[in-house]
Structures are given as structure tokens and as C-alpha cells.
Design an enzyme around this catalytic site. Structure first.
Site: not given
Ligand SMILES: [Fe+2]
Length: 312
Positions: A174-175, A178, A203, A229-230, A258
Site C-alpha cells: 500500500h505504501d 513512498k 504517494h 488507500h487514503h 492501516d
Molecule cells: Fe499510505
């Protein structure tokens, strides 16, 4: 050992042509000829493995369980498989997910070669996974925990097997976006400026692009989860301000998993909340931050673990 005159090659256990290990799986290519491949899989308890249809793919695929216990998920159906059971696919039309309930060994035979593209996928995922770990003070544990919690929620919500597969990948990665955010921003101990915060908010888009560029069908599907996801249920999230059912269910699940994991983990700038405090925050955010159905599913999973005296 070769018996050339007999056309026989004898191998001892462990002498595979190629071996790959990845997230609870050991995969050995035992034999290959003229497109046919015989592959042995060892899945550690809890690990998942999947096969799915590929365009223009017309091959026999055969799985024979040597030992252990696993279940097979096809769409919303589940089947228990034990030693001696086997599965034949000719050609496969739906994604099948195999989940090891105990340490399990099986032989996978296919009449068209898959091992190379397959191990390449695994290598790419591994690289991406390591890249996440090196960023933002996260450890692989964080990604694995989110993946695990997300899968529990996905199973509780009875997602189809393909959606579970994309969720598994999307949750772990998911991240990943970044990796394109400078360390000077990610690791800055002081408060971020508006510009820096705007950069962080990109991101999910960076992550989407990274997964799409792999050209691997399942990662392209997982990219949507990463991208969203955000997002928030009330439309106040980022990057697109999507709301309610505009947000893919996988992304809504990762958002809850998360948040829970972040709240219950110590970070440099704050101590972890207790589980009860974190649950209270999830309940408070249900319907605004989070999809209520997902929060509900998470709470019932949490309660079940608690009843059994286990830690989620
Ligand atoms: Fe994230």
C-alpha cells in the site's frame, strides 16, 4: 546422478533445478521439458498461493497434495484439501487461492511453462517489498500485519477469490509510492510545511504508477487499492476525494487495517494507543473516515480473537 544409457536422471531431495522462496513459500522447479514443468511447493501454515486465468492460456494444470492441509477458494466457494487430494484445471477459468491451514507440500504440474515468469513476478514483488521497508521507518512487519488483518476482513466480507488476491498484494504494497518521496520529508522530525504535506499526499498515485508499470495483471489490479488507500468514506480523503462506494472495497479495508496498526504501534513521535483506545477511534471514524461495513467486520473479528484468548 545420470544413467545416460537408460535416459534416467536421479535426483536426491532438495536438488531442484531452481528454487525461490517468498513470503512463507518455498518453490522448487523439479523438472521441465518441452514446456511441461513439475514444480514442488511448500507453503508454511497461513501462506497463500494462487493461480488464475491468463489470456490465450490453454494448458493442463494439476495440483497434487503431498502432505498437510489447505483450503481452496474459488469465488465464494471453499473446499478443504488434504494429502492425496488433487485438482485438475484445463484450462483454468477463475482465480483459485490456496491457503495453507497447516504446513503443506504439493506438486504443481503444468503443460506450459510458468516457472520463469512466475519467479520473475516474485522477484519484482520482493524488491518492492524491501523498498517499502527501507522507507518511513516501517518494517516488513507493518506491511505483513496490514496484509493479514486486511485478508481477515476480506474473508469476513466474503470477497471473491480474485478480489482477495488483489487485496493481498495491495495491502502489502500500500505504501510503495513512498519510495518516490524524499527522505528529507518522510523522516523530518519537525512539522511539515504545506508543500511537503502535499508531496506526501502523492504517494498513493506514485504507488499506483509503480504497480501499473510492472505490467503484471494482478499488480495492475492491486494498483487501484494502493491508489485509494487514503480516501475517506465521507469524501474528505486524498488524492481524489472519492466517497462511499466510489472507493474500492479493498482500499476501504486497507484503510481500516492501516489505521488500526498505526494506532497500536509505537512511533518516534508518540506512544502506541491501547487496543481499546484504537477500537474507540475506529468506531468514532465509522461513516466519516471509514466504511461502516468494514469497521463492523473488523470489530467482529477482534471480538472473536478476544473470545479465543488470542491476539489479533
Ligand atoms: Fe499510505
Amino acid at each position: 546422478m545420470h544413467f545416460k544409457e537408460h535416459g534416467v536422471i536421479l535426483k536426491k531431495a532438495g536438488e531442484a533445478i531452481e528454487k525461490v522462496s517468498y513470503r512463507g513459500m518455498d518453490i522448487e522447479l523439479l523438472a521441465s521439458y518441452d514446456g511441461t514443468e513439475i514444480i514442488k511447493h511448500y507453503l508454511h501454515k497461513g501462506a497463500r498461493w494462487s493461480v488464475g486465468p491468463t489470456p490465450n492460456w490453454d494448458a493442463l494444470e494439476f495440483i497434487y497434495i503431498l502432505s498437510g492441509e489447505l483450503h481452496l477458494l474459488i469465488d465464494e466457494n471453499q473446499y478443504q484439501l488434504n494429502s492425496g487430494d488433487y485438482v485438475k484445471m484445463l484450462p483454468i477459468k477463475s482465480t483459485c487461492i490456496f491457503q495453507a491451514d497447516e504446513n503443506t507440500e504439493f506438486i504443481y504440474a503444468t503443460s506450459k511453462p510458468v516457472f520463469h515468469s512466475y519467479s520473475q513476478t516474485i522477484e519484482q514483488l520482493k524488491d518492492l517489498g524491501i523498498a517499502v521497508e527501507e522507507k518511513d521507518g516501517y518494517t516488513a512487519d507493518h506491511c505483513s500485519r496490514i496484509m493479514r488483518i486486511s485478508m481477515l476482513i476480506g474473508e469476513r466480507l466474503k470477497l471473491r477469490a480474485t478480489e482477495l488476491l488483489y487485496l493481498n498484494l495491495g495491502a502489502f504494497l500500500h505504501d510503495i509510492g513512498k519510495i518516490h518521496i524524499p527522505d528529507s520529508i518522510l523522516q523530518k522530525p519537525e512539522k511539515l510545511t504545506k508543500e511537503e504535506w502535499d508531496e506526501i499526499k502523492k504517494h498513493p498515485i506514485y504507488g499506483h504508477d509503480i504497480l501499473t508499470q510492472t505490467n503484471l495483471p494482478s499488480l495492475i489490479q492491486a494498483a487501484k487499492i494502493v491508489e485509494q488507500h487514503h480516501e475517506r468514506y465521507d469524501g474528505k480523503g486524498y488524492p481524489y476525494g472519492l466517497k462511499e462506494n466510489e472507493i474500492t472495497i479493498g482500499a476501504s479495508i486497507v484503510s481500516v487495517a492501516d489505521s488500526y496498526d498505526a494506532m497500536t504501534t509505537d512511533r518516534v513521535y508518540r506512544k502506541a494507543l491501547t487496543e481499546e483506545e484504537a477500537l474507540a477511534q475506529l468506531i468514532e471514524g465509522s461513516g466519516s473516515m471509514y466504511n461502516p461495513e468494514v469497521v463492523q467486520a473488523f470489530l467482529s473479528i477482534y471480538e472473536n480473537f478476544k473470545k479465543r484468548g488470542e491476539k489479533l
